[in-house]
Enzyme design. Structure first.
Site, PDB file in Angstrom:
ATOM      1  N   LEU A 382       0.864  -1.285  -0.009  1.00 63.90           N
ATOM      2  CA  LEU A 382       0.089  -0.013   0.100  1.00 63.90           C
ATOM      3  C   LEU A 382       0.933   1.349   0.006  1.00 63.90           C
ATOM      4  O   LEU A 382       0.414   2.093  -0.604  1.00 63.90           O
ATOM      5  CB  LEU A 382      -1.030  -0.167   0.895  1.00 63.90           C
ATOM      6  CG  LEU A 382      -2.115  -0.890   1.116  1.00 63.90           C
ATOM      7  CD1 LEU A 382      -3.085  -0.471   0.045  1.00 63.90           C
ATOM      8  CD2 LEU A 382      -1.707  -2.430   1.328  1.00 63.90           C
ATOM      9  N   ASP A 383       1.925   1.193   0.789  1.00 65.49           N
ATOM     10  CA  ASP A 383       2.874   2.513   0.851  1.00 65.49           C
ATOM     11  C   ASP A 383       3.351   2.723  -0.460  1.00 65.49           C
ATOM     12  O   ASP A 383       3.251   3.816  -1.039  1.00 65.49           O
ATOM     13  CB  ASP A 383       4.049   2.062   1.812  1.00 65.49           C
ATOM     14  CG  ASP A 383       4.472   3.249   2.570  1.00 65.49           C
ATOM     15  OD1 ASP A 383       3.648   4.441   2.453  1.00 65.49           O
ATOM     16  OD2 ASP A 383       5.149   3.228   3.618  1.00 65.49           O
TER      17      ASP A 383
END
Length: 649
Positions: A382-383
């Protein structure tokens, strides 16, 4: 204290800082458009690489071994052992592995550096006090019996998902490390070890590691300890057909996720375990599966003129996305072509056709994320996805006709939205990976078996959604902001899981909250900004050590100013509307005073998180692009008509 620049000097000084750093970054771009910097961990990865070659009985590369030896001796601490990060305390497990590797390379055990390390290991109870992964390494060489290793039977892979202990309930890194390790633990192989090197001298009679790690709860530890006792007693009577089926499934699972020359999970321990798994299963060295797994490890080596080490993984997507953000912040026309080339390199790395392990928890969500490494299709995160999506969105103006990023942005956003956890936050690789009781199993003495939502990743995802137009009052945005409000510490700071630590987390959250429309008057924002101002060093910079992850953390403790952490604090304060605060001017002055002659900033300290309290990272790129980003943003805000940061990062 660093002098604050006067108004008359400021514009020229800022332009000079930005120009020199920009020129240096542009020179570091690869021919195909991406950036990648060294990613250094502690001594354990290069030490394990040396031991792996001798475990497999390979003909050692003597020159490579010599250079790794130079590296290991250089990073030995003044205390006689090896730390987990620069200037850190002695870690017994890391010291055991470094000692073992150096002895394997040929260092005399009675040499001063070896004798001192051995003395410090014995002072702390000897090698019997090592953590689980180090004991496994010793068991592979026959220096300890497998009976002192927590039992994790390969049948684990056959359990139904509803079972309390299940692979899908563990983090991605735990899964990829454990599955091939299940085969090794069942087969219990011995290293070829042609040189006959052992480390029996590191043991003291009767000294063994505690059955309960510091983070583990008494009840759960006793329960899982009892379960381990039962498994050890009943293992000899396990049905052979079931054991064979389980081992076969472990091999199939690993092979399916082998990931070519980027390796299983694209992380060293999993990659090394996959090679050893194929070896113990009798797979020939020239078999395509084993051969590609072995080649993946070579791609992690950093070989220099005088020394060498092995990286835990590589960070090209992360580095390239962040460098593009930093360069776009300069508003310099000469960077536009380089940024477009970087984004064009990133775009095809989006994972659109593989439903990775994350799908176990989020059925029906379409893939659309980016991984951290060159390829890691089963494990995008996600980052990275949020960072890349924000860069693509931000670059639409400069990309012109090449700006066909709409579909990539939409799919990235869809995937991020689909992996929001029930508590409103986001983890790194999975949704709702918060089965905290699992950190109490004997195997999890590192306390990092899970991937729960964290403040830093949540801040990044909020920033992405807001930059793309997500309404402030939408259900997902409200849930995310409510989550952050619940987890903010009493002093106003936020925890940083993937960067050290509260400075990183607080910057990440403030960037997201600003994009979501929460201004400086919002109590949560005000408290976070006040905390950053309060912890500024007298010299104008900011610093924080990896010790801030300790379990008994009681609040910030002063640490030397560090370039990347100073940049994070500045970016956080500017996101909180504090561009005109004297603390920001002093921080910018610190960056000016500490810029190197190459246009970049030196930094040996580790400011990246791997596993809190266990494994840390030195991102060699962080002091190169984060300070440029902070200085350029400061100049832009001071010269513009608005003091508000316009982007989600």
């Amino acid at each position: 204290m660093t002098d604050v620049l006067t108004d008359s000097e400021q514009a020229l000084a800022l332009d000079t800082i930005i120009r020199e750093a920009t020129d240096a970054l542009l020179k570091q771009q690869k021919p195909d458009g991406h950036w990648v910097y060294e990613l250094e961990a502690d001594c354990t990865i290069p030490a394990e690489y040396v031991l792996l070659t001798h475990y497999l009985g390979e003909e050692p590369d003597l020159e490579l071994e010599r250079k790794i030896g130079v590296y290991l001796r250089r990073i030995q601490g003044a205390h006689g052992g090896w730390p987990l990060y620069h200037d850190g305390a002695l870690d017994i497990s890391a010291t055991i592995k470094a000692y073992f590797a150096l002895k394997m390379i040929g260092d005399d055990p009675d040499a001063p550096h070896m004798a001192r390390a051995r003395e410090e290991i014995l002072k702390r109870g000897g090698a019997g006090k090592a953590n689980v992964f180090t004991r496994i390494q010793l068991a592979l060489y026959g220096d300890v019996p497998w009976s002192i290793i927590p039992t994790v039977p390969p049948e684990l892979i056959l359990l139904p998902r509803w079972f309390p202990v299940h692979l899908s309930k563990m983090s991605y890194w735990a899964r990829t490390v454990i599955v091939p390790l299940l085969v090794l633990a069942a087969k219990r192989p011995l290293a070829r070890n042609a040189r006959g090197v052992h480390v029996k001298e590191l043991f003291l009679p009767g000294k063994v590691a505690s059955k309960r790690a510091a983070h583990q709860k008494w009840f759960w530890s006793a329960f899982f300890g009892g379960l381990d006792w039962c498994l050890k007693r009943f293992e000899p009577f396990w049905p052979k057909t079931l054991r064979a089926r389980a081992i076969g499934e472990c091999v199939r699972w690993t092979t399916e996720r082998l990931n070519g020359e980027d390796g299983l999970g694209a992380i060293y321990p999993a990659m090394a375990n996959s090679v050893m798994m194929y070896d113990v299963m009798g797979v020939a060295a020239d078999d395509p599966r084993r051969a590609v797994a072995r080649r993946s490890l070579e791609k992690l080596l950093v070989v220099k003129e005088h020394e060498a080490y092995c990286q835990p993984c590589v960070s090209p997507v992360w580095d390239t996305g962040l460098v593009c953000h930093a360069l776009m912040e300069t508003h310099d026309p000469k960077v536009e072509a380089a940024v477009v080339r970087g984004l064009e390199w990133l775009k095809p790395l989006q994972v659109l056709d593989v439903k990775g392990d994350w799908e176990e928890e989020r059925r029906g969500v379409r893939p659309g994320g980016w991984a951290f490494q060159y390829r890691n299709d089963y494990y995008p995160d996600l980052d990275d996805t949020a960072v890349v999506v924000m860069a693509l969105d931000r670059a639409k103006e400069i990309a012109g006709e090449k700006s066909d990023y709409g579909e990539a942005i939409a799919r990235g956003r869809e995937w991020v939205e689909g992996l929001q956890s029930k508590n409103g936050g986001w983890g790194a690789f999975d949704a709702d990976n918060a089965y905290y009781y699992l950190n109490n199993i004997p195997f999890a003495d590192h306390g990092a078996l899970l991937d729960p939502p964290t403040e830093d990743v949540t801040g990044r995802c909020i920033g992405m959604l807001a930059q793309l137009g997500e309404p402030k009052d939408s259900p997902r945005m409200k849930a995310a902001v409510d989550y952050l409000e619940r987890v903010q510490l009493e002093d106003g700071s936020f925890f940083g899981r993937w960067g050290v630590n509260y400075i990183y987390g607080t910057w990440s959250v403030l960037a997201g909250l600003n994009a979501a429309g929460l201004d400086a008057s919002t109590p949560m924002v005000r408290r976070a900004a006040d905390w950053l101002i309060a912890i500024q060093n007298e010299d104008g910079g900011w610093g924080e050590t990896c010790d801030s992850y300790r379990l008994d953390y009681k609040g910030y403790e002063r640490a030397p100013s560090i370039a990347s952490q100073t940049a994070w604090a500045l970016l956080g304060l500017m996101a909180a509307g504090e561009v005109d605060h004297p603390a920001v001017a002093r921080g910018i002055a610190w960056l000016k005073a500490n810029q190197g002659t190459d246009g970049l900033w030196p930094q040996e300290h580790y400011t990246g998180g791997g596993f809190p309290r266990v494994f840390y990272l030195r991102y060699h790129g962080y002091p190169k692009f984060f300070p440029l980003w902070a200085v350029a943003r400061y100049r832009n805000l001071k010269a513009g008509n608005s003091r508000r940061v316009a982007h989600g990062l």
